[in-house]
Design a protein around this motif. Sequence first.
Motif, PDB file in Angstrom:
ATOM      1  N   GLU A 157      -4.026   2.482  -0.629  1.00 32.82           N
ATOM      2  CA  GLU A 157      -3.380   3.216   0.382  1.00 32.82           C
ATOM      3  C   GLU A 157      -3.570   4.531   0.060  1.00 32.82           C
ATOM      4  O   GLU A 157      -3.471   5.507   1.431  1.00 32.82           O
ATOM      5  N   THR A 173      -3.608   7.089   2.843  1.00 37.05           N
ATOM      6  CA  THR A 173      -2.835   8.746   3.845  1.00 37.05           C
ATOM      7  C   THR A 173      -2.746   9.359   2.865  1.00 37.05           C
ATOM      8  O   THR A 173      -2.507  10.361   2.686  1.00 37.05           O
ATOM      9  N   SER A 232       0.063   3.289  -7.131  1.00 38.55           N
ATOM     10  CA  SER A 232      -1.249   3.345  -7.446  1.00 38.55           C
ATOM     11  C   SER A 232      -1.698   3.536  -8.400  1.00 38.55           C
ATOM     12  O   SER A 232      -2.462   2.489  -8.638  1.00 38.55           O
ATOM     13  N   ARG A 292      -1.434  -3.827   0.198  1.00 40.57           N
ATOM     14  CA  ARG A 292      -0.668  -3.247   0.868  1.00 40.57           C
ATOM     15  C   ARG A 292       0.891  -3.286  -0.963  1.00 40.57           C
ATOM     16  O   ARG A 292       0.282  -4.032  -1.528  1.00 40.57           O
ATOM     17  N   ARG A 293       1.565  -2.209  -0.894  1.00 38.58           N
ATOM     18  CA  ARG A 293       1.578  -1.658  -2.354  1.00 38.58           C
ATOM     19  C   ARG A 293       2.960  -2.813  -2.394  1.00 38.58           C
ATOM     20  O   ARG A 293       3.061  -3.066  -3.079  1.00 38.58           O
TER      21      ARG A 293
END
Length: 506
Positions: free
Chosen positions: A318, A322, A329, A393-394
């Motif tokens: 991600e 982004t 992260s 997905r975080r």
Amino acid sequence: MLRELESVRKQAYEEKCSREKAERELLEAFQKARDSENLYLREVKQRNETEEKLTTTMEEVERLTERTDELCAKLQEERKKRLALEKRTAHSDRIVKDLMLQRDKAVREIQALHAKKGESSATAEGKMHITELSCSEIKEATNNFDHSLKIGEGVYGSVYKGFLRHTNVAIKKLNPESTQSQSQFNQEVEILSRVRHPNLVTLIGACKEDQAFVYEYMPNGSLDDRLACKDNSKPLSWQLRTRIISDVCSALIFLHSNKPHSIVHSDLKASNIILDRNNVAKLSGLGVCRMFNDEFRNTTTLYRHTHPKGSFAYIDPEYVMTGDLTPQSDVYSFGVVLLRLLTGRPGFGLLKDVQRATEKGCLEALLDSSAGDWPAMQAEQLARVGLRCCEIRRKNRPDLKTEVWTVLEPMLKSATNMLCSLSFKSVSEDLGGVPSYFICPILQDVMREPLIAADGFTYEAEAIREWIDSGHHTSPMTNLELLHRDLLPNHALRSAIQEWLQTNAN
């Protein structure tokens, strides 16, 4: 006439028989007398021998008694000396504890004053809370950045082994051609001058003019080099790898929960994890960290927009798409590091391989055999934690503090105990034993965290706490009632043990 003759003959015969009988009896009597005499002589001889042995034994017993008395007197004297030493040590520890409390109180008061006056960070003021070094000192320490002293090189600069002020150090010089070198310099100074943690590299000093940092020297190099067994170094055991995973997790939890600004490493990878003499892992490469205000904490929004940095295999997908950076992260990068330690493989394609092996129940074939025999249940738990950290997905990734650490903590305790036993065994075999007062009376192993109990004896923290928590009210050594359950850290003994182990490890 014949009758008389016959009578005389008969009488002579009877006398002959009587005489022969008397002679036989006499011979038998002589034989018995000789046998009795021989038996008597043998008994006399045995008695003499027994008396001699008894005399010798009595003399030996007397000598042993005297020697025992001497040893008992010496033992009593040594016990008195030890008790006196333990009392002095306990007194010193109490003094040190009081001084540390006073120091902490003073620090808190200073911090409160700074906060009250609204002082900004040292970097924002253009000053550093660390030792400022000159260009000449840096060049002299590295022999003018001699290439033979280079121990690492990356996108942001090179690292050299140096000798500064009678100390081995690691000196990182930022790449002067980088457009962001000045901001990285300021960022790393700001971070490392404000935060301290056992698993963050220690910044000793810096040279602003040369854009160089001076760190503590880490003899065992980077985790990347150790996984590759660079310079024929020994493979890391699964116990050490478990501890390294816990070290990295602990450092990230500390950075993410830092106040008043949360810190995201943003460039976590094996080459930025370095190992000290005892293979304790410490994070480096903090020049690209990001700090976030509390107003951004505990929200579902993304924190900051920035350009992706770091090695591709470790980067949060991600983040790549982004450019928005969050503590999650770091969680992704941590997952890749964990899986690398588990398998010993490079990062590219590793996630899919581990996921496939876990689903098929053949994870064991993927484990790094050079680490030894991983406990099957622990390996599977670590693999699942690593895969969860690497979710695309975080929002599906676990929280390091509340979820991951609860899995790692019991593993860390088990691995640490095994490392202690292995270390003690190695030291004992190599050096023929250790000082007796370094050994816990309960575990019979070298102490890592010595604590003084109410009986005056020093024990390993985990052992004496377990003894007390299990309901014992008496001393493990004297069996006498413990006056209280308080335990005091034996800082002097701990320092002596660590110094001794490090000295002999060389």
